[in-house]
Design an enzyme around this catalytic site. Structure first.
Site, short mmCIF file in Angstrom:
data_model
loop_
_atom_site.label_atom_id
_atom_site.label_comp_id
_atom_site.label_asym_id
_atom_site.label_seq_id
_atom_site.Cartn_x
_atom_site.Cartn_y
_atom_site.Cartn_z
N TYR A 1 -31.33 -4.07 11.69
CA TYR A 1 -30.55 -2.88 11.35
C TYR A 1 -31.50 -1.73 11.08
O TYR A 1 -32.13 -1.66 10.01
CB TYR A 1 -29.66 -3.14 10.12
CG TYR A 1 -28.81 -1.94 9.80
CD1 TYR A 1 -27.71 -1.63 10.59
CD2 TYR A 1 -29.11 -1.10 8.74
CE1 TYR A 1 -26.94 -0.52 10.34
CE2 TYR A 1 -28.34 0.03 8.47
CZ TYR A 1 -27.25 0.31 9.27
OH TYR A 1 -26.49 1.42 9.01
N TYR B 1 -22.94 0.77 18.63
CA TYR B 1 -23.30 0.59 17.21
C TYR B 1 -22.43 -0.48 16.56
O TYR B 1 -21.20 -0.43 16.61
CB TYR B 1 -23.12 1.91 16.48
CG TYR B 1 -23.72 1.95 15.10
CD1 TYR B 1 -24.95 2.56 14.89
CD2 TYR B 1 -23.07 1.40 13.99
CE1 TYR B 1 -25.51 2.62 13.62
CE2 TYR B 1 -23.64 1.46 12.73
CZ TYR B 1 -24.85 2.07 12.55
OH TYR B 1 -25.41 2.13 11.30
#
Lengths: 147, 411
Positions: free
Chosen positions: B365, B314
């Site tokens: 995103y 991430y």
């Protein structure tokens, strides 16, 4: 009038039953931490029970407002209209002055009146109160080495 | 022991810069991604009986189940790990649901239309404490009531201007630099490497945009030490992942990807991590806070960092990747800068090809769920930066907040 560094348009405190006494003390320019009646562990932000012994009894202790710079960031985007940029958000390691168990307590705040080149983790700082209104004062911090 | 759950299909809509998708609603996008993922698995929507999500999802499972026409919703689940920390936990919860017979086919989904709702880069712009911010002549500052634990936590730090994720994660990053001598150039190499991967991925918003280390160094400072190109994209789009039982997975369209191990959680006293908590333990402050769950993950999987062929880590900020490399044991504390300098993260010759889709920084995103899609693709042989014979993939969710992670295996 105390000195002003941030505009009225900055985000405002949101307060609950636990944190209200902290803000009321701040309005009188008193920097406080919440300490457990049972084991003396000190905490911020305010919370209803002690994370170390689960006691729901606590009291408030005033501290000197001295400490050291634990970390910081120079922010280049405004969060409020009319704000001076950049501004510095900082984590302050508070001197506990022998209060409670002496456990570490840090607070999030700002460094004001500092040249960015002067910022360095570990430097000594001291509280500088900014009166935002009759009910809101905020503990900003200054580097002790800066004039 | 019950057989492990498997990932059997993935799907997404188109990804765009934030605010570019206005012709359909966010929940319609979620439905589109779910239908695409279900079709990818060779299943029909009638086969789906569970929906799982994370990060305060606006697109509630009960409404999506009705819109999609699910015959019966048997599992509707939301993770408490905040923001991007919960993506892998949502997969973990879906896996638990099918492994324990609560449901048979659970779809995990994420849709974001930042133009239709708040823009993440604006930070906590929807919180009542921001009420003064848009006014030229605001009323005098006052004490506003906090109507939730989150508001109380945010309300204690927002008056100092702490409203964006960039500022929140800049604080531990600055301390990491202080402790270990980590440099902005090392962060920049992460951004450049992921961009190179995105330049091979037609789904990526940054597919046609190259990035050099010089571009990174010259980009605007957002929250020191994070430049613009240290910060992830703000995107519109949706994606979804289909999870089912080993039995059901056996005769579907694609080779099942085993969810070998999952872990989620937060260290003692962590609350909302570096966003609201200046009192994270000293030994954890300049980390991603994910070392404990990483240890649990390796132990449950019976694997070590050396066994990982490809990683999807991430990346809301470059520093998140750097700290997780240490937390997950790919290198020691303080060593990630040198690890990155070695070129480890690159698909081309790196020892740990990472974010082969381009990540949050350069693909899109989607709160990190896109990393799970890429994890599955990298084991199916479908990645645009395919690691040869990849068998074991680590997928992680956001660092610096309560988090979660998965180990996937393609066998």
């Amino acid at each position: 009038m105390s000195e002003r560094w941030f505009p009225d348009s900055m985000p405002q405190p949101m307060v609950d039953k636990e944190s209200l006494p902290w803000w009321q003390a701040a309005a009188q320019h008193r920097l406080t931490v919440q300490c457990c009646d049972n084991c003396q562990y000190c905490r911020l932000p305010p919370a209803p029970i002690c994370s170390e012994c689960q006691s729901n009894k606590s009291h408030w202790e005033e501290i000197s407002g001295k400490g050291t710079l634990y970390s910081y960031t120079e922010v280049h985007r405004a969060v409020a209209t009319g704000q001076t940029l950049p501004f510095v958000i900082a984590i302050i390691q508070l001197d506990m002055d022998g209060i409670g168990t002496g456990n570490s307590v840090r607070i999030m705040s700002n460094i004001v009146d500092a040249n960015p080149d002067e910022l360095e983790i570990g430097k000594a700082v001291s509280v500088a109160w900014e009166t935002m209104s009759d009910t809101v004062s905020l503990p900003r911090f200054k580097l002790l080495s800066s004039s | 022991m019950a057989k492990k759950a498997h990932i059997v299909g993935v799907g997404e809509t188109r990804y765009t810069k934030w605010g570019r998708i206005g012709e359909v609603t966010e929940h319609a996008l979620a439905c589109e991604a779910i239908l695409t993922a279900v079709a990818d698995a060779g299943l029909k929507i009638e086969d789906v009986d569970g929906l799982a999500s994370f990060a305060e999802d606006r697109n509630e499972a009960i409404f999506l189940a009705a819109e999609l026409g699910l015959p019966e919703l048997r599992f509707g689940n939301m993770v408490w790990m905040p923001g991007g920390g919960g993506g892998c936990a949502a997969i973990a919860n879906a896996a638990m649901a099918v492994e324990t017979g609560q449901a048979e086919v659970v779809v995990v989904y994420r849709a974001l239309c930042q133009g239709q709702f708040m823009r993440f880069g604006d930070g906590a712009s929807e919180l009542p404490g921001r009420g003064n911010g848009d006014s030229e002549s605001p009323p005098p500052p006052g004490l506003l009531p906090a109507d939730s634990l989150l508001m109380a936590a945010m309300g204690f730090v927002m008056p100092y201007g702490m409203i964006t994720a960039a500022a929140a994660f800049a604080l531990p990053m600055r301390r990491h630099m202080h402790l270990y001598g980590t440099t902005s150039e090392q962060l920049g190499k992460i951004a450049v490497t992921f961009r190179q991967h995105a330049n091979r991925n037609p789904r990526a918003i940054m597919y046609e945009r190259e990035l050099t280390l010089e571009d990174h160094q010259n980009s605007a400072m957002i929250a020191d030490p994070f430049h613009l190109f240290d910060c992830c994209l703000e995107s519109d789009g949706a994606c979804a992942v289909v999870v089912t039982t080993a039995e059901r997975a056996a005769d579907l369209a694609k080779r099942p990807i085993e969810i070998v191990a999952t872990a989620q959680g937060a260290p003692k006293g962590y609350s909302f991590g570096s966003f609201t908590n200046p009192n994270i333990a000293d030994e954890l402050y300049a980390t991603g806070g994910t070392a404990a769950l990483a240890n649990r993950l390796w132990e449950k999987a019976g694997l070590t960092p050396k066994d990982v062929d490809v990683a999807q880590i991430y990346d809301h900020f470059t520093g998140s990747v750097l700290m997780q490399l240490e937390d997950y044991g790919f290198c020691g504390p303080g060593e990630a800068g040198a690890f990155i300098d070695s070129g480890a993260l690159s698909w081309e010759g790196g020892s740990l090809p990472t974010n082969t889709h381009g990540g949050n920084l350069s693909e899109a995103y989607m709160h990190g769920l896109s990393h799970v899609l890429e994890g599955a693709r990298s084991l199916w042989g479908e990645s645009c930066c395919q690691v040869e014979d990849a068998d074991v993939c680590l997928v992680t969710s956001a660092a610096g907040v309560p988090s979660s992670a998965l180990i996937l295996q393609g066998h």
